[in-house]
Enzyme design. Structure first.
Site, short mmCIF file in Angstrom:
data_model
loop_
_atom_site.label_atom_id
_atom_site.label_comp_id
_atom_site.label_asym_id
_atom_site.label_seq_id
_atom_site.Cartn_x
_atom_site.Cartn_y
_atom_site.Cartn_z
N LYS A 117 -73.42 -44.62 -14.36
CA LYS A 117 -72.56 -46.26 -14.02
C LYS A 117 -72.13 -46.12 -12.11
O LYS A 117 -72.27 -44.23 -11.95
CB LYS A 117 -70.92 -45.96 -14.97
CG LYS A 117 -71.47 -45.98 -16.42
CD LYS A 117 -70.54 -46.32 -16.85
CE LYS A 117 -70.73 -45.98 -18.70
NZ LYS A 117 -70.33 -44.74 -18.46
N ASP B 112 -74.76 -41.16 -22.61
CA ASP B 112 -73.65 -41.95 -21.50
C ASP B 112 -73.33 -40.98 -20.96
O ASP B 112 -72.14 -40.95 -21.09
CB ASP B 112 -73.04 -43.37 -22.72
CG ASP B 112 -72.62 -44.03 -21.99
OD1 ASP B 112 -72.64 -44.86 -20.94
OD2 ASP B 112 -71.36 -43.91 -20.73
N HIS C 125 -69.00 -49.68 -13.04
CA HIS C 125 -68.62 -48.70 -14.18
C HIS C 125 -66.74 -50.17 -13.73
O HIS C 125 -66.52 -49.82 -15.29
CB HIS C 125 -68.18 -47.86 -13.31
CG HIS C 125 -67.76 -47.18 -14.06
ND1 HIS C 125 -67.51 -45.39 -14.54
CD2 HIS C 125 -66.72 -47.08 -15.60
CE1 HIS C 125 -67.27 -44.73 -15.40
NE2 HIS C 125 -66.45 -45.69 -15.99
N TYR D 271 -67.87 -39.35 -13.85
CA TYR D 271 -67.27 -38.45 -14.80
C TYR D 271 -67.79 -36.50 -14.20
O TYR D 271 -67.19 -35.73 -14.19
CB TYR D 271 -68.18 -38.52 -15.90
CG TYR D 271 -67.72 -39.66 -16.96
CD1 TYR D 271 -66.75 -40.25 -16.69
CD2 TYR D 271 -69.08 -40.02 -17.58
CE1 TYR D 271 -66.94 -41.30 -17.59
CE2 TYR D 271 -68.90 -41.21 -18.81
CZ TYR D 271 -67.52 -42.09 -18.46
OH TYR D 271 -67.64 -43.38 -19.23
#
Ligand code: A2P
Length: 285
Positions: A74, A44, A107, A49
């Site tokens: 996301k 994930d 997200h 990120y």
């Protein structure tokens, strides 16, 4: 690996490996390689990120066939809107070096949610993404947005652990066959949770670690769990959850730990602007 069937007929492994805030300085690469070696088949990540390139490289270098690994990413809020979202999905795929994503999520529940969802549906129709979902949608935001979607999301990824069991949201998800995926399933490794007397007592009785009691509880509640760890021993034990089960009395006792409060409130005023300023998706290196 145990799986759930999503409401679109696809399957998702019940335990995934999360890489939120794992740095892209080789640490993400190493963590994902180790996780795949330990037996994880569900990774994930997210555009925000900024570690998708390392996730993709670790997947390719593992030698495990692509179709055996479930990959989630996301869409970040800087890219919301029909047109920008379409480009952002392609950028995520380029960074990951993959042809498709197994699951792609909105997200956060802010800004142009409807236009962005249309872009996700288009990407699915084009074969870029297999399943669609959302993240951080509270009960109120779910009721505001989802009735206007043509496709019901497969999953809502939200904070979930024994201290915050999402009692308002879960009936809404269950009514539409939507899975809850738990971020922060160990409460960010919070000491009060991992050393809670009730959980430690169960750990002793079941001959398990406290973290395994917590994750097993969440699985028995029907959640996907996404524990995060850079410690190889924790990675392995967080996956060893399928050779024991908690009895009804212990499940009930763990349910009683719910405080109905999480560490983040998606409805807090200014949250969207705070997140937009905090995380910025970098362009392709
Ligand atoms: P570590 O990387 O040393 O394993 P969450 O997934 O809820 O965000 O929690 C992540 C935190 O929990 C990390 O600090 C991680 O530390 C810790 N953690 C993960 N697995 C375990 C485990 N099995 N036992 C104790 N702490 C754990």
């Amino acid at each position: 690996m145990h799986t759930y069937v999503l409401n679109d007929g696809n399957s998702i492994p019940a335990v995934g490996f999360g890489v939120f805030e794992v740095p892209a300085d080789g640490t993400t690469y190493q963590a994902v390689r180790r996780a795949l070696d330990a037996g994880y088949r569900h990774i994930d990540t997210a555009a925000a990120y900024n570690n998708e390139a390392e996730v993709g490289r670790a997947i390719r270098d593992s030698g495990i066939p692509r179709e055996d690994i479930f990959v989630t990413s996301k869409l970040w809020i800087q890219d919301y809107g029909l047109k920008k979202a379409g480009l952002a999905i392609r950028l995520s795929l380029a960074k990951l070096g993959l042809d498709y994503l197994d699951l792609y999520l909105l997200h956060q529940p802010y800004f142009d949610v409807q236009g962005s969802w249309l872009a996700l549906e288009k990407a699915r129709d084009e074969g870029l993404v297999r399943s669609l979902g959302v993240s951080n949608f509270t009960a109120r935001l779910w009721q505001e947005h989802i009735p206007r979607f043509a496709t019901v999301p497969c999953l809502n990824q939200v904070e979930f652990h024994p201290f915050f069991q999402q009692r308002d949201l879960r009936p809404l998800l269950e009514a539409q066959g939507v899975l809850l995926a738990a971020w922060s399933p160990l409460g960010h490794g919070m000491r009060e949770l991992l050393t809670h007397p009730l959980i430690c007592d169960m750990a002793a009785r079941y001959h398990r670690e406290p973290a395994q009691i917590i994750l097993r509880f969440e699985l028995q509640e029907g959640c996907v769990v996404l524990p995060k760890s850079t410690n190889p021993a924790h990675m392995a034990s967080n996956l060893a959850l399928f050779d024991f089960g908690l009895n009804d009395r212990d499940m009930e006792a763990l349910r009683s730990l719910d405080t109905n409060h999480g560490t983040r409130d998606p409805e807090e005023p200014g949250r969207a602007e705070y997140l937009l300023a905090k995380y910025h998706v970098r362009s392709l290196a």
